[in-house]
Design a protein around this motif. Structure first.
Motif, short mmCIF file in Angstrom:
data_model
loop_
_atom_site.label_atom_id
_atom_site.label_comp_id
_atom_site.label_asym_id
_atom_site.label_seq_id
_atom_site.Cartn_x
_atom_site.Cartn_y
_atom_site.Cartn_z
N HIS A 1 62.76 18.85 -41.99
CA HIS A 1 63.32 18.45 -43.28
C HIS A 1 64.48 19.37 -43.66
CE1 HIS A 1 63.60 17.12 -47.44
NE2 HIS A 1 63.50 18.39 -47.80
N TYR A 2 64.25 20.66 -43.47
CA TYR A 2 65.28 21.66 -43.77
C TYR A 2 66.52 21.42 -42.91
CZ TYR A 2 67.61 26.20 -43.64
OH TYR A 2 68.54 27.19 -43.67
N ASP A 3 66.32 21.22 -41.61
CA ASP A 3 67.44 20.98 -40.70
C ASP A 3 68.18 19.70 -41.07
OD1 ASP A 3 66.78 23.30 -39.37
OD2 ASP A 3 65.79 22.28 -37.69
N ALA A 4 67.42 18.65 -41.45
CA ALA A 4 68.03 17.36 -41.81
C ALA A 4 68.80 17.46 -43.13
CB ALA A 4 66.95 16.29 -41.92
N ASP B 1 72.80 25.23 -44.55
CA ASP B 1 73.26 26.17 -43.53
C ASP B 1 72.74 27.59 -43.78
OD1 ASP B 1 74.83 24.23 -42.27
OD2 ASP B 1 76.48 24.56 -43.68
N LYS B 2 72.95 28.40 -42.76
CA LYS B 2 72.68 29.84 -42.88
C LYS B 2 73.63 30.41 -43.92
CE LYS B 2 69.86 30.62 -39.29
NZ LYS B 2 68.53 31.12 -39.46
N LEU B 3 73.16 31.41 -44.62
CA LEU B 3 74.01 32.07 -45.61
C LEU B 3 75.00 32.98 -44.92
CD1 LEU B 3 71.13 33.00 -48.06
CD2 LEU B 3 72.97 31.38 -48.55
N THR B 4 76.21 33.02 -45.45
CA THR B 4 77.22 33.94 -44.92
C THR B 4 76.96 35.33 -45.50
OG1 THR B 4 78.74 33.56 -46.75
CG2 THR B 4 78.92 32.06 -44.84
N ASP B 5 77.59 36.32 -44.93
CA ASP B 5 77.48 37.69 -45.46
C ASP B 5 77.95 37.74 -46.90
OD1 ASP B 5 76.48 38.55 -43.05
OD2 ASP B 5 78.38 39.40 -42.35
N GLU B 6 78.99 36.98 -47.20
CA GLU B 6 79.53 36.96 -48.57
C GLU B 6 78.53 36.34 -49.54
OE1 GLU B 6 81.34 35.62 -45.90
OE2 GLU B 6 82.53 37.46 -45.66
N GLU B 7 77.87 35.27 -49.11
CA GLU B 7 76.86 34.63 -49.97
C GLU B 7 75.66 35.54 -50.20
OE1 GLU B 7 77.46 29.88 -48.99
OE2 GLU B 7 76.52 31.15 -47.46
N ILE B 8 75.26 36.26 -49.16
CA ILE B 8 74.14 37.20 -49.30
C ILE B 8 74.52 38.31 -50.26
CG2 ILE B 8 72.79 38.95 -48.07
CD1 ILE B 8 72.70 36.92 -45.70
N GLN B 9 75.76 38.80 -50.15
CA GLN B 9 76.23 39.85 -51.06
C GLN B 9 76.26 39.34 -52.50
OE1 GLN B 9 76.82 43.16 -50.22
NE2 GLN B 9 76.72 43.27 -52.44
N GLU B 10 76.68 38.10 -52.68
CA GLU B 10 76.71 37.49 -54.01
C GLU B 10 75.29 37.38 -54.59
OE1 GLU B 10 77.98 33.19 -55.75
OE2 GLU B 10 79.31 34.04 -54.22
N LEU B 11 74.34 36.99 -53.74
CA LEU B 11 72.94 36.93 -54.19
C LEU B 11 72.42 38.31 -54.56
CD1 LEU B 11 71.43 34.42 -51.59
CD2 LEU B 11 71.80 34.00 -54.03
N ALA B 12 72.79 39.31 -53.77
CA ALA B 12 72.36 40.69 -54.05
C ALA B 12 72.94 41.16 -55.37
CB ALA B 12 72.79 41.61 -52.91
N ASN B 13 74.20 40.83 -55.64
CA ASN B 13 74.82 41.22 -56.91
C ASN B 13 74.13 40.55 -58.09
OD1 ASN B 13 76.65 42.84 -55.56
ND2 ASN B 13 78.25 41.27 -55.51
N LYS B 14 73.80 39.27 -57.94
CA LYS B 14 73.07 38.55 -59.00
C LYS B 14 71.70 39.18 -59.22
CE LYS B 14 75.03 33.92 -58.51
NZ LYS B 14 74.76 32.53 -58.09
N ALA B 15 71.02 39.49 -58.10
CA ALA B 15 69.69 40.09 -58.18
C ALA B 15 69.73 41.45 -58.87
CB ALA B 15 69.08 40.21 -56.78
#
Length: 184
Positions: A60-63, A67-81
């Motif tokens: 279901h996830y693949d369908a 996508d995988k998170l980019t380094d930039e997206e992970i950094q953005e999540l970390a900043n929000k967190a």
């Protein structure tokens, strides 16, 4: 059934189903191969049922095309967190009546949070992809470890005092959490 055995000083055998649909058996040094085989045979219906569920969720996830998170997206999540989670920790620590030391935000493979014996709290930045009530559950869970550094009945009573319906969050993380973790 293929599996990997990891032996350690633990007292019991545990079966772990991994995100990549492999099976890991965690066993005490003294456990014989035949004992491990017997336990796996005994638990085979449970293992097959849960692997099938994981396989369906993965399909279901693949369908869904997520996508995988980019380094930039992970950094953005970390900043929000870093902004959001300390506010929730401060709020719930007063209600629970505990103190804490440092709060660290990480990008972890398997854990949503942890609490050290010194009171340092660690949280996974991927929590920011979960609903707010799930984030609150993880915060409360870790803060309750300031009272009980284990997962005893007393620990779960502490969690339940704050979040009477915490089991819904546990179930959500069990069912949906692996798909978030798979994005890292």
């Amino acid at each position: 059934m293929e599996y990997i055995v990891i032996r350690s000083g633990r007292k019991t055998v545990a079966i772990q189903l991994n995100q990549d649909l492999t099976v890991t058996v965690r066993a005490p040094w003294r456990a014989s191969q035949s004992e491990i085989e017997r336990i796996l045979q005994e638990k085979k219906p449970w293992i097959e049922k849960h692997l099938a569920q994981m396989r369906r969720r993965k399909e279901h996830y693949d369908a869904s095309g997520t996508d995988k998170l980019t380094d930039e997206e992970i950094q953005e999540l970390a900043n929000k967190a870093l902004k959001y989670i300390p506010e929730r920790v401060a709020y719930f620590s007063k209600i629970i009546g505990v103190t804490y030391e440092r709060i660290t935000i990480r990008n972890q493979k398997t854990r949503w949070g942890s609490c050290s014996s010194k009171g340092n709290l660690n949280f996974n930045c991927l929590l920011m992809l979960a609903p707010p009530e799930i984030i609150d559950y993880v915060v409360v869970h870790e803060l309750c470890h300031r009272k009980e550094m284990n997962h005893s009945k007393n620990f779960w009573r502490e969690v339940e005092k704050i979040l009477p319906d915490y089991k819904k969050s546990v179930l959500w993380l069990k069912n949906e959490g692996s798909m978030i973790m798979a994005r890292r």
